[in-house]
Design a protein around this motif. Structure first.
Motif, PDB file in Angstrom:
ATOM      1  N   ALA A  61       0.834  -1.204   0.000  1.00  0.00           N
ATOM      2  CA  ALA A  61       0.000   0.000   0.000  1.00  0.00           C
ATOM      3  C   ALA A  61       0.870   1.256   0.000  1.00  0.00           C
ATOM      4  O   ALA A  61       0.557   2.243  -0.685  1.00  0.00           O
ATOM      5  N   THR A  62       1.959   1.224   0.745  1.00  0.00           N
ATOM      6  CA  THR A  62       2.857   2.384   0.810  1.00  0.00           C
ATOM      7  C   THR A  62       3.454   2.688  -0.554  1.00  0.00           C
ATOM      8  O   THR A  62       3.435   3.842  -1.018  1.00  0.00           O
ATOM      9  N   ILE A  63       3.964   1.673  -1.216  1.00  0.00           N
ATOM     10  CA  ILE A  63       4.627   1.900  -2.497  1.00  0.00           C
ATOM     11  C   ILE A  63       3.597   2.242  -3.575  1.00  0.00           C
ATOM     12  O   ILE A  63       3.900   2.983  -4.528  1.00  0.00           O
ATOM     13  N   ARG A  64       2.371   1.741  -3.430  1.00  0.00           N
ATOM     14  CA  ARG A  64       1.307   2.106  -4.373  1.00  0.00           C
ATOM     15  C   ARG A  64       1.008   3.602  -4.269  1.00  0.00           C
ATOM     16  O   ARG A  64       0.838   4.284  -5.288  1.00  0.00           O
ATOM     17  N   TYR A  65       0.990   4.117  -3.041  1.00  0.00           N
ATOM     18  CA  TYR A  65       0.766   5.554  -2.840  1.00  0.00           C
ATOM     19  C   TYR A  65       1.935   6.349  -3.439  1.00  0.00           C
ATOM     20  O   TYR A  65       1.723   7.369  -4.106  1.00  0.00           O
ATOM     21  N   ASP A  66       3.158   5.894  -3.202  1.00  0.00           N
ATOM     22  CA  ASP A  66       4.334   6.586  -3.750  1.00  0.00           C
ATOM     23  C   ASP A  66       4.291   6.638  -5.273  1.00  0.00           C
ATOM     24  O   ASP A  66       4.659   7.649  -5.884  1.00  0.00           O
ATOM     25  N   LEU A  67       3.838   5.555  -5.890  1.00  0.00           N
ATOM     26  CA  LEU A  67       3.753   5.524  -7.348  1.00  0.00           C
ATOM     27  C   LEU A  67       2.687   6.502  -7.850  1.00  0.00           C
ATOM     28  O   LEU A  67       2.846   7.096  -8.927  1.00  0.00           O
ATOM     29  N   GLU A  68       1.612   6.680  -7.092  1.00  0.00           N
ATOM     30  CA  GLU A  68       0.602   7.683  -7.461  1.00  0.00           C
ATOM     31  C   GLU A  68       1.200   9.092  -7.401  1.00  0.00           C
ATOM     32  O   GLU A  68       0.917   9.935  -8.257  1.00  0.00           O
ATOM     33  N   GLN A  69       2.041   9.347  -6.397  1.00  0.00           N
ATOM     34  CA  GLN A  69       2.718  10.634  -6.293  1.00  0.00           C
ATOM     35  C   GLN A  69       3.674  10.844  -7.468  1.00  0.00           C
ATOM     36  O   GLN A  69       3.796  11.949  -8.003  1.00  0.00           O
ATOM     37  N   LEU A  96       3.997  32.999 -18.169  1.00  0.00           N
ATOM     38  CA  LEU A  96       3.681  31.637 -18.619  1.00  0.00           C
ATOM     39  C   LEU A  96       2.738  30.961 -17.620  1.00  0.00           C
ATOM     40  O   LEU A  96       2.973  31.014 -16.414  1.00  0.00           O
ATOM     41  N   PRO A  97       1.699  30.307 -18.112  1.00  0.00           N
ATOM     42  CA  PRO A  97       0.762  29.612 -17.210  1.00  0.00           C
ATOM     43  C   PRO A  97       1.327  28.248 -16.788  1.00  0.00           C
ATOM     44  O   PRO A  97       0.876  27.190 -17.246  1.00  0.00           O
ATOM     45  N   LEU A  98       2.330  28.278 -15.922  1.00  0.00           N
ATOM     46  CA  LEU A  98       2.954  27.022 -15.486  1.00  0.00           C
ATOM     47  C   LEU A  98       2.191  26.420 -14.312  1.00  0.00           C
ATOM     48  O   LEU A  98       1.661  27.140 -13.457  1.00  0.00           O
ATOM     49  N   SER A  99       2.182  25.088 -14.276  1.00  0.00           N
ATOM     50  CA  SER A  99       1.575  24.377 -13.149  1.00  0.00           C
ATOM     51  C   SER A  99       2.658  24.167 -12.085  1.00  0.00           C
ATOM     52  O   SER A  99       3.718  23.610 -12.380  1.00  0.00           O
ATOM     53  N   GLN A 100       2.378  24.636 -10.886  1.00  0.00           N
ATOM     54  CA  GLN A 100       3.349  24.400  -9.814  1.00  0.00           C
ATOM     55  C   GLN A 100       3.397  22.902  -9.532  1.00  0.00           C
ATOM     56  O   GLN A 100       2.363  22.269  -9.283  1.00  0.00           O
ATOM     57  N   VAL A 101       4.595  22.314  -9.620  1.00  0.00           N
ATOM     58  CA  VAL A 101       4.700  20.866  -9.405  1.00  0.00           C
ATOM     59  C   VAL A 101       4.258  20.546  -7.983  1.00  0.00           C
ATOM     60  O   VAL A 101       4.569  21.291  -7.045  1.00  0.00           O
ATOM     61  N   PRO A 102       3.502  19.468  -7.808  1.00  0.00           N
ATOM     62  CA  PRO A 102       2.960  19.167  -6.475  1.00  0.00           C
ATOM     63  C   PRO A 102       4.063  18.858  -5.470  1.00  0.00           C
ATOM     64  O   PRO A 102       5.114  18.312  -5.826  1.00  0.00           O
ATOM     65  N   TYR A 103       3.811  19.239  -4.242  1.00  0.00           N
ATOM     66  CA  TYR A 103       4.765  18.923  -3.173  1.00  0.00           C
ATOM     67  C   TYR A 103       4.477  17.497  -2.707  1.00  0.00           C
ATOM     68  O   TYR A 103       3.741  17.276  -1.750  1.00  0.00           O
ATOM     69  N   SER A 104       5.020  16.536  -3.420  1.00  0.00           N
ATOM     70  CA  SER A 104       4.720  15.129  -3.163  1.00  0.00           C
ATOM     71  C   SER A 104       5.421  14.656  -1.888  1.00  0.00           C
ATOM     72  O   SER A 104       6.559  15.015  -1.621  1.00  0.00           O
ATOM     73  N   LYS A 105       4.724  13.864  -1.128  1.00  0.00           N
ATOM     74  CA  LYS A 105       5.292  13.249   0.060  1.00  0.00           C
ATOM     75  C   LYS A 105       5.433  11.764  -0.187  1.00  0.00           C
ATOM     76  O   LYS A 105       4.462  11.038  -0.339  1.00  0.00           O
ATOM     77  N   PHE A 106       6.681  11.319  -0.281  1.00  0.00           N
ATOM     78  CA  PHE A 106       6.939   9.905  -0.500  1.00  0.00           C
ATOM     79  C   PHE A 106       7.206   9.231   0.839  1.00  0.00           C
ATOM     80  O   PHE A 106       8.060   9.682   1.609  1.00  0.00           O
ATOM     81  N   TYR A 107       6.467   8.173   1.096  1.00  0.00           N
ATOM     82  CA  TYR A 107       6.622   7.466   2.359  1.00  0.00           C
ATOM     83  C   TYR A 107       7.582   6.293   2.206  1.00  0.00           C
ATOM     84  O   TYR A 107       7.542   5.563   1.213  1.00  0.00           O
ATOM     85  N   ARG A 108       8.426   6.137   3.188  1.00  0.00           N
ATOM     86  CA  ARG A 108       9.400   5.049   3.173  1.00  0.00           C
ATOM     87  C   ARG A 108       8.723   3.760   3.635  1.00  0.00           C
ATOM     88  O   ARG A 108       8.043   3.749   4.661  1.00  0.00           O
TER      89      ARG A 108
END
Length: 229
Positions: A61-69, A96-108
């Motif tokens: 489940a943890t790595i599945r969430y990380d892959l979504e990020q 330029l209408p740039l999308s701010q890259v999401p602040y992804s939280k990767f769980y170990r």
């Protein structure tokens, strides 16, 4: 009540018999104690094997969430790369209408059970395949940690740069700076995503009871090298 007094030992033969009985009793007691210890250790090993399996299932489940990020970050990067590339083809004034890259939280992924096995006294009696797979997964996990740090460092740099776009005039130099940082982030995120997928596959293989074929001392290199193709 009659009390039987011990017979006196008159000969060396009698003495040897008595001594033999005592020694035999000690040997039996020690053997039973060792047998109890072996049974106890085997039960502990079985319990730790179950904990390892449970930990691996939770890490799915943890790595599945990380892959979504990973997927969300790469989508944002791709969108911004396309925007900057298009501007370089047809420069125009404005922001330029740039999308701010999401602040992804990767769980170990959790590793408490594996650490207990790796650093404990039960390692020699754990199932060999379970231990071999554990070492290989651990090696990939170490590589994941390195890539997470790299990705977070580059992401922070990209986010800071994108945040300045409303305050800076759009020029070719600025566009190429954006392009360079975005490409760097795309590469780092690509490596991270690749190894995360490899980690997920390793977990599935181990849970299925199959042996991981990658060599432990080559795991990190192989995982990293493969992401460049």
């Amino acid at each position: 009540m009659d009390v039987h007094k011990p017979k006196p030992i008159d000969t060396w033969r009698d003495f040897a018999k008595e001594l033999g009985v005592i020694v035999l009793g000690i040997v039996i007691a020690l053997g039973l104690e060792q047998l109890v210890d072996v049974i106890h250790h085997r039960m502990q090993a079985h319990e730790m094997a179950e904990k390892l399996q449970q930990e691996s299932r939770e890490n799915r489940a943890t790595i599945r969430y990380d892959l979504e990020q990973c997927a969300a970050a790469r989508a944002a990067i791709g969108s911004d790369l396309a925007t900057v590339t298009q501007w370089l083809k047809t420069p125009r004034p404005g922001v330029l209408p740039l999308s701010q890259v999401p602040y992804s939280k990767f769980y170990r992924p959790a590793d408490a059970a594996w650490t207990s096995v790796r650093d404990g006294s039960l390692l020699p009696i754990m199932p060999k395949r379970l231990v071999d797979n554990g070492w290989k997964i651990d090696t990939i996990d170490v590589r994941l940690d390195e890539l997470r740090e790299n990705s977070e460092r580059v992401r922070s740099s990209v986010r800071s740069l994108i945040a300045t776009t409303p305050l800076r005039p759009m020029t070719n130099d600025f566009a190429y700076e954006l392009l360079g940082r975005l490409n760097e982030y795309q590469e780092e995120e690509g490596r991270l995503c690749f190894v995360a997928v490899a980690y997920s596959g390793a977990i599935d293989t181990a849970l299925a009871g199959r042996a991981l074929t990658i060599k432990t001392d080559e795991a990190a290199h192989a995982m990293s090298a493969g992401s460049d193709h």
